[in-house]
Design an enzyme around this catalytic site. Structure first.
Site, short mmCIF file in Angstrom:
data_model
loop_
_atom_site.label_atom_id
_atom_site.label_comp_id
_atom_site.label_asym_id
_atom_site.label_seq_id
_atom_site.Cartn_x
_atom_site.Cartn_y
_atom_site.Cartn_z
N HIS A 234 -73.53 31.71 -40.97
CA HIS A 234 -74.01 32.56 -42.05
C HIS A 234 -74.86 31.79 -43.07
O HIS A 234 -75.69 32.37 -43.78
CB HIS A 234 -72.82 33.21 -42.76
CG HIS A 234 -73.13 34.53 -43.41
ND1 HIS A 234 -74.30 34.77 -44.10
CD2 HIS A 234 -72.41 35.68 -43.48
CE1 HIS A 234 -74.29 36.01 -44.56
NE2 HIS A 234 -73.16 36.59 -44.20
N ASP B 232 -85.67 47.54 -29.33
CA ASP B 232 -85.85 47.85 -27.91
C ASP B 232 -86.65 46.71 -27.27
O ASP B 232 -87.81 46.49 -27.59
CB ASP B 232 -86.60 49.19 -27.78
CG ASP B 232 -86.93 49.54 -26.34
OD1 ASP B 232 -86.54 48.78 -25.42
OD2 ASP B 232 -87.61 50.55 -26.13
#
Length: 445
Positions: free
Chosen positions: A164, A387
């Site tokens: 993170h 996508d």
């Protein structure tokens, strides 16, 4: 349902240059995550293809497009350097991204369902970070690792383990959208991809020098998290499930609120918070918190651009009591508390105030009841932007919530909002009843 590792790769930006020799300093927004648990995400895609097509075509394309993407997102092809010498500060340094290719005979349709499933089954699709490098001068460890798991003739899982301290969900989302666009055949010079590319400027960070040094003097006394968190004692009892709120249901929740024009985030958090409050029999006036990461890019003075790469979040902390949230009118109480917390973090001065007093503020929550939210209802894991050329993702899972009990929020695949939860099976059933009952009871209001 074992996963079989087929191959491992090290992926770097293409030569020459491409940012591979650049480093990025960690500022106070980043440093606070150095000793936190790693972030683990899974994206499932319904791709019906053979093993040979996956290995010889899809993996080859993904490796090439990943390399091209890392040219722009070079900190993700880096090691994070945690210095052990007095005068040095943490930075990223050029390395490579660890990419694992695997196959699995697990039931893809079960994994992508919303119903409760054993949480332990998902961890085999999460990539392991490479071993850290220790020296007298520093500790060096990976920023991100990726695993591509193929389910023959069923689908593909893109799994990520992210430290993170290198970036937040906003920056990571831009990386994934860029990778998907390039893999689908997009030109990195096109306007659509240029709009996703990161900004690395650290020049105008609010109170940067003072707060960065302040936090480093605290954090350097501990050691960074360099690998995945070990399972909890009750790990095998946990199940994962996804709860959806449609656009129509969110509109209905907004109509229940006693304030004018509440946001989607406000009513979703209020409904989650009150539902969680009803999981046990406590009915007291002890403080009960809701915490959620809030993007600070536009809250700083001067504001950051939306494409700022790194961490730029602070927690929203709403507070009420268990008794008020659980009782009649609890939803309205929760809405009011969340709105009040948003107003507090909406002040640019509040950012500096929080990071000056972060240790004291967060220590006050130790031992207190709280619902912690991960992710954001604004981030879209199912949109066309993610996508890769195979269609939209069919399922997203935030795996590290198994270790911290947080609830993950994101945009739903069919609109609305999704909530991903991990808890013991009995509690999950109670939560489902409470969560759905509120909308049903109030359906005619």
């Amino acid at each position: 349902m074992a996963v079989k590792i087929v191959e491992t790769y090290s992926v770097s930006p293409p030569p020459p240059g491409g940012g591979a020799k650049q480093s990025l300093p960690l500022v106070y927004f980043d440093m606070i995550w150095l000793n936190s648990i790693l972030t683990e995400d899974l994206h499932f895609y319904p791709v019906k293809c053979s093993r040979s097509h996956f290995l010889n075509t899809i993996v080859v394309q993904l490796k090439n497009s990943l390399s091209l993407t890392l040219k722009h997102f070079y900190p993700l092809a880096s090691n994070i350097i945690f210095p052990l010498t007095p005068s040095a500060m943490p930075v990223t340094a050029a390395a490579a991204l660890a990419l694992t290719v695997a196959t699995s005979d697990a039931d893809f349709s079960t994994l992508v369902s919303n119903s409760p499933k054993p949480a332990a089954e998902f961890h085999q699709f999460v990539p392991q970070m490479p071993p850290p490098l220790h020296s007298a001068a520093d500790i060096r460890f990976g920023a991100i690792a990726i695993q591509l798991t193929h389910f023959p003739d069923k689908g593909i899982c893109v799994g990520l383990t992210i430290h993170h301290s290198v970036c937040d969900a906003n920056a990571l989302s831009r990386f994934l959208c860029t990778w998907a666009a390039i893999n689908k055949g997009g030109d990195s010079d096109s306007d659509s991809i240029k709009n996703l590319l990161p900004s690395y400027s650290r020049d105008s960070i609010q109170d940067s020098d003072r707060l960065t040094l302040f936090h480093w003097n605290q954090i350097k006394k501990s050691k960074p998290t360099v690998s995945l968190t070990l399972p909890l004692p009750n790990f095998n009892k946990l199940v994962r499930a996804t709860f959806k709120l449609s656009d129509a249901e969110i509109k209905k929740l907004k109509s229940f609120a006693t304030i004018k024009n509440p946001s989607t985030f406000v009513v979703v958090c209020a409904h989650l918070w009150t539902s969680m409050a009803k999981l046990d029999d406590d009915d007291n006036d002890e403080p009960y918190y809701l915490g959620s990461p809030i993007d600070c890019r536009r809250r700083l003075d001067p504001p950051f651009p939306d494409n700022y790469f790194g961490n730029c979040v602070m927690p929203l902390l709403a507070v009420s009591t268990h008794g008020r949230l659980k009782g009649n009118g609890g939803f309205a109480v929760a809405v009011t508390a969340v709105v009040a917390a948003i107003k507090v973090v909406g002040k640019s001065t509040r950012v500096s105030e929080f990071f000056e007093n972060r240790s004291e503020i967060m220590s006050e929550l130790i031992g207190k009841k709280a619902v912690w939210v991960a992710g954001s209802s604004r981030i879209d894991h199912y949109g066309e932007d993610t996508d890769y050329g195979w269609g939209k993702a069919v399922k997203f899972e935030c795996i590290h919530t198994d270790f911290q009990g947080a609830v993950h929020l994101c945009k739903g695949r069919e609109g609305g909002v999704e909530m991903g939860l991990s808890m013991e099976k009995g509690k999950m059933g109670i939560f489902a009843d409470v969560f759905n009952k509120f909308l049903h009871i109030n359906s005619n209001l």
